[in-house]
Enzyme design. Structure first.
Site, PDB file in Angstrom:
ATOM      1  N   LEU A  35     -13.211 -13.618 -25.706  1.00  0.00           N
ATOM      2  CA  LEU A  35     -13.324 -14.821 -24.876  1.00  0.00           C
ATOM      3  C   LEU A  35     -12.631 -16.025 -25.505  1.00  0.00           C
ATOM      4  O   LEU A  35     -12.360 -17.001 -24.833  1.00  0.00           O
ATOM      5  CB  LEU A  35     -14.805 -15.165 -24.637  1.00  0.00           C
ATOM      6  CG  LEU A  35     -15.516 -14.397 -23.525  1.00  0.00           C
ATOM      7  CD1 LEU A  35     -17.011 -14.692 -23.569  1.00  0.00           C
ATOM      8  CD2 LEU A  35     -14.952 -14.752 -22.166  1.00  0.00           C
ATOM      9  N   VAL A  72     -14.895 -21.276 -14.419  1.00  0.00           N
ATOM     10  CA  VAL A  72     -14.548 -19.978 -15.001  1.00  0.00           C
ATOM     11  C   VAL A  72     -14.883 -19.910 -16.481  1.00  0.00           C
ATOM     12  O   VAL A  72     -15.083 -20.915 -17.139  1.00  0.00           O
ATOM     13  CB  VAL A  72     -13.050 -19.667 -14.784  1.00  0.00           C
ATOM     14  CG1 VAL A  72     -12.736 -19.582 -13.311  1.00  0.00           C
ATOM     15  CG2 VAL A  72     -12.166 -20.722 -15.446  1.00  0.00           C
ATOM     16  N   GLU A  73     -14.895 -18.673 -17.008  1.00  0.00           N
ATOM     17  CA  GLU A  73     -15.230 -18.389 -18.411  1.00  0.00           C
ATOM     18  C   GLU A  73     -16.599 -18.951 -18.784  1.00  0.00           C
ATOM     19  O   GLU A  73     -16.825 -19.426 -19.892  1.00  0.00           O
ATOM     20  CB  GLU A  73     -14.152 -18.959 -19.359  1.00  0.00           C
ATOM     21  CG  GLU A  73     -12.753 -18.415 -19.124  1.00  0.00           C
ATOM     22  CD  GLU A  73     -12.547 -17.033 -19.689  1.00  0.00           C
ATOM     23  OE1 GLU A  73     -13.565 -16.345 -19.927  1.00  0.00           O
ATOM     24  OE2 GLU A  73     -11.402 -16.628 -19.877  1.00  0.00           O
ATOM     25  N   GLY A  74     -17.532 -18.912 -17.858  1.00  0.00           N
ATOM     26  CA  GLY A  74     -18.868 -19.465 -18.076  1.00  0.00           C
ATOM     27  C   GLY A  74     -18.961 -20.857 -17.506  1.00  0.00           C
ATOM     28  O   GLY A  74     -18.243 -21.762 -17.940  1.00  0.00           O
ATOM     29  N   ARG A  79     -11.323 -19.372 -23.615  1.00  0.00           N
ATOM     30  CA  ARG A  79     -12.073 -20.601 -23.885  1.00  0.00           C
ATOM     31  C   ARG A  79     -11.332 -21.536 -24.826  1.00  0.00           C
ATOM     32  O   ARG A  79     -11.416 -22.752 -24.694  1.00  0.00           O
ATOM     33  CB  ARG A  79     -13.431 -20.236 -24.501  1.00  0.00           C
ATOM     34  CG  ARG A  79     -14.412 -19.629 -23.510  1.00  0.00           C
ATOM     35  CD  ARG A  79     -15.706 -19.266 -24.211  1.00  0.00           C
ATOM     36  NE  ARG A  79     -16.717 -18.820 -23.255  1.00  0.00           N
ATOM     37  CZ  ARG A  79     -17.872 -18.256 -23.608  1.00  0.00           C
ATOM     38  NH1 ARG A  79     -18.133 -18.062 -24.894  1.00  0.00           N
ATOM     39  NH2 ARG A  79     -18.749 -17.885 -22.706  1.00  0.00           N
TER      40      ARG A  79
END
Length: 811
Positions: free
Chosen positions: A373, A498-500, A377
């Site tokens: 990730l 996105v990405e959390g 991130r």
């Protein structure tokens, strides 16, 4: 009176012992000597037999291991075991994944600033610079975001082919497999330059170089998988996507309903051992055009074909998009024209050799995903955010100087300067943050640091774009090929999501994961809780007593610095302008570490559920990292007054945000008395408040309107189109011409009202005859005025909003 003085001296001795981090034996000896000397010289009552007995009892517990274990550590181990909530397998894997970097030093409360000062940010290699100036600029020249978004609904075919042919899809792939294998910093620079022209193109390049098959294969793939897939991905022969998010499972990977069952089946005409998949994924970028799908799913082995265990955990696999049972090609509409869509699959059979990493990596899928990730991130999303910040700085600053109201540029109004100063500080911070985080990625995959980067970079982007729209007003909201901000405004929520999602990242991940990954003892203590054997208890005792010593040490440092003793630290390795910031953030690091330890000790597992408190602790930790990035970035820029002013403003803002978070934490602490006590102990004179001044806002607002070193530095990071018929180019070109004509333009404007004539041409003729400007200057001013007016116009369409009406509308 002497008794009070002796007690104060003993407290001072304790604070000094704890702050110095002396061992138990050395600290006990030092305190005992001080106690006895004070009793002999100043306060004889300290030598009372009962007080001496109490002193030696405490020393015995402190120094005799068996006594301390029985009275303190063993009961503490049992109590903590009851307090701490059970941890899911995915949580454990997430906490174990990734590495740590400078954020761990800050969490310790005693960062080594001298080591930090010696750290160097990454520089582009000659090969990376050539690609950035060559292929990346060439791609940017092919991109028209209005056409992409409103007409093609996709990138132009020639742009797609260029992306494939020139290796944009293989930025992370090793060179031996045909990729470019750029550094994290170079990847970020490439992505942000593309994003300054087209967010759609940037996202399309970003995904294959972020969480996806390429990175997973490069890190975990078998030799056979790497040799087959990586060259094909690097050449663009395969277009990858990665299927993680399901309709009922987003950030909670443990809830993934997609499943695979170990079985035998037919693949390429042969019966082999493999997996039968059933899946439903959504929001998958590049899915509509993908030829191979990276997939996360839960694997079961009900027939025991691989062993006795039935539930094998989360796995990752490569699934060719054309396999029977795969349904792919539909599109979502996320508000931007990049390819995004759902994937479904029913009874899709794949052989075992399509598991990423092969059978050795069965059940390790979530750990693999968390470790990967970092690219999304720490590189991709901050790169897009940085591009938005830098473009806003350049375009909004230029427009605010070109656009005049009541006889002056709108950028000179203090209300506008209040907004533009924030844009300037955020653009500078985003560039500094990008350089710092990508430097960290050179040394590993710091999961906490990259989570911070994702959250704060995208939030700064949101603020910058909103403020830009405020300044642009109607020029910013009217859609059309001339609008250089509206499409960026439209895609801001994508980066936030996105990405959390940002709410989750701030309230649960940054401090929740940060405490476990960055605290010097916590993770090891929790791992030791379940071992009740004598050796296990002894191990826990070592960790627990070291943790207590650490807590007392950072509390003492925080108290002593709060009393002003931080001024004894010289920070002689830092430039003079930065020394007070080293001092301020050194103090904040100690206060943060102490406050975090006290919150963990008093709230235990309940802190996990008190997300607003956890978020505030994460905010303090994050601002310490942001401040570090700013200090480091400032030190590596050529010295200039503008560089100093941007850094000062941004550091002041980070310091204020950290103090605000601490204030909110203390005010809302469940034990109100403890919150008040912490405030008094660490900030005996009150929380220091030194907000940004109006003068700082004016100076930074003015800086955005000028050609100065920071503007030129930021301009190097974007694709600076200067074509007068381009949405961004006409602003840049007009601003550049204004630099040339401004001295005699101001002379003309001062005389304009008194000059005869009803048009600009007539007034310029009169100005030449009056000697206000020369004929050559008048010609330049006429050209500038035409460009200025064109710069202010917004697009007009026919009644059906289908075709542009390009008739001139100047009287």
């Amino acid at each position: 009176m002497t008794t009070v003085l002796s007690l104060l001296l003993l407290v001072a001795v304790l604070l000094g012992i704890f702050a110095a981090g002396l061992s138990r034996r050395a600290g006990a000896a030092g305190f005992t000597v001080a106690y006895l000397l004070l009793g002999i010289v100043l306060t004889p009552v300290l030598l009372h037999p009962l007080l001496l007995l109490l002193l030696f009892a405490v020393l015995a517990v402190l120094l005799i291991d068996s006594l301390r274990i029985r009275l303190i550590s063993q009961p503490a181990q049992g109590a903590l075991k009851k307090m701490m909530p059970p941890m899911s397998a995915t949580e454990k894997e997430a906490l174990e994944a990734g590495t740590t970097w400078w954020e761990k030093d800050l969490f310790s409360g005693k960062p080594d600033w001298r080591k930090f000062a010696g750290m160097k940010l990454h520089r582009l290699s000659q090969r990376e610079r050539a690609f950035l100036d060559g292929e990346t600029e060439a791609l940017c020249a092919m991109l028209d975001e209005w056409q992409i978004h409103h007409e093609l609904k996709d990138l132009p075919e020639d742009a797609w082919q260029f992306i494939k042919d020139k290796g944009f899809l293989g930025l992370i792939i090793p060179e031996e497999y045909g990729g470019l294998h750029f550094s994290p910093y170079a990847q970020s620079r490439v992505l942000s330059k593309i994003a300054s022209r087209s967010s759609v193109a940037a996202v399309s390049v970003m995904v294959p170089n972020s969480l996806g098959p390429g990175e997973l294969l490069a890190k975990y793939g078998t030799d056979a998988q790497k040799c087959y897939w990586l060259p094909r991905l690097a050449r663009g022969e395969e277009i990858p996507c990665f299927g993680l998010t399901s309709p009922e499972a987003g950030s909670d990977a443990g809830a993934i309903p997609d499943n695979g069952v170990v079985c035998r089946g037919t693949y390429d005409g042969e019966e082999v051992l493999g997996i039968r998949l059933n899946l439903s994924k959504r929001w998958i970028t590049l899915a509509p055009i993908a030829t191979v799908v990276g997939l996360a799913f839960k694997l079961r082995d009900p027939d025991g074909l691989l062993g006795d265990q039935q539930d094998l955990g989360i796995c990752c696999a490569l699934v060719p998009a054309g396999l029977e049972g795969m349904e792919i090609g539909r599109r979502h509409n996320p508000g931007a024209a990049f390819m995004n869509g759902p994937i479904t699959g029913r009874d899709v059979f794949i052989p075992m050799d399509l598991l990423i990493g092969g059978q050795d990596y069965i059940g390790r899928g979530w750990q693999m995903l968390v470790e990967c990730l970092g690219a999304g991130r720490g590189i991709s999303l901050p790169a897009l955010s940085t591009a938005a910040g830098e473009s806003a700085y350049l375009l909004v600053g230029a427009f605010a100087r070109i656009r005049r109201q009541f006889g002056i540029p709108v950028g000179k109004f203090e209300g506008v300067q209040e907004a533009s100063a924030e844009i300037a500080a955020s653009a500078y911070t985003l560039e500094a943050y990008r350089a710092f985080v990508t430097r960290a990625l050179d040394d590993g995959a710091p999961s906490v640091l990259t989570a911070m980067a994702k959250y704060h970079a995208t939030e700064m982007m949101r603020q910058v774009v909103n403020l830009s729209m405020d300044i642009l007003g109607g020029r910013g909201i009217q859609l059309g090929p001339r609008n250089f901000m509206a499409l960026t405004y439209q895609v801001v929520p994508i980066g936030i999501t996105v990405e959390g999602a940002n709410i989750l990242t701030r309230s649960m991940i940054i401090f929740g994961q940060g405490a476990m990954r960055c605290h010097p003892y916590l993770a090891d203590e929790l791992a030791a809780l379940d071992d009740d054997s004598p050796a296990g208890v002894a191990h826990f005792d070592q960790l627990f007593t070291a943790h207590i010593g650490h807590t007392l040490s950072v509390i003492s440092c925080g108290i002593l610095q709060g009393l002003g003793l931080g001024w004894l630290s010289k920070y002689d390795f830092a430039p003079p302008i930065m020394r007070r910031w080293y001092r301020r953030f050194d103090r904040l690091a100690a206060v943060f570490a102490a406050t975090a330890d006290i919150a963990l000790a008093t709230l235990g597992g309940d802190l996990k559920r008190r997300e607003m408190l956890s978020a505030r602790l994460g905010d303090v930790h994050s601002q310490l990292v942001i401040a570090s990035a700013l200090i480091k970035f400032h030190s590596e820029q050529p010295h200039s007054r503008d560089n100093d002013e941007h850094a000062e403003y941004a550091l002041q803002r980070a310091h204020g945000a950290a103090l605000q978070a601490l204030d909110g934490l203390y005010r809302n602490f469940p034990q109100r008395w403890l919150g008040c006590l912490l405030r008094v102990v660490f900030f005996p004179l009150g929380l220091p408040t030194a907000p940004v001044t109006d003068e700082q806002r004016r100076r930074l607002g003015d800086a955005m309107l000028k050609d100065q070193p920071v503007r030129r530095m930021l301009a190097e990071r974007v694709s600076l189109n200067t074509e007068p018929d381009d949405a961004m180019g006409r602003v840049h070109a007009t601003f550049a011409l204004l630099q040339e004509v401004e001295p005699f333009y101001e002379q003309y404007l001062r005389a304009e009202d008194s000059l005869p004539g009803s048009s600009v041409a007539e007034k310029l003729d009169a100005a030449v005859k009056s000697g206000i400007v020369t004929a050559e200057q008048a010609e330049q001013l006429a050209r500038y005025d035409a460009m200025r007016y064109d710069c202010l116009l917004t697009d007009a369409f026919d009644r059906n909003l289908e075709s542009l009406d390009v008739r001139p509308n100047r009287p």
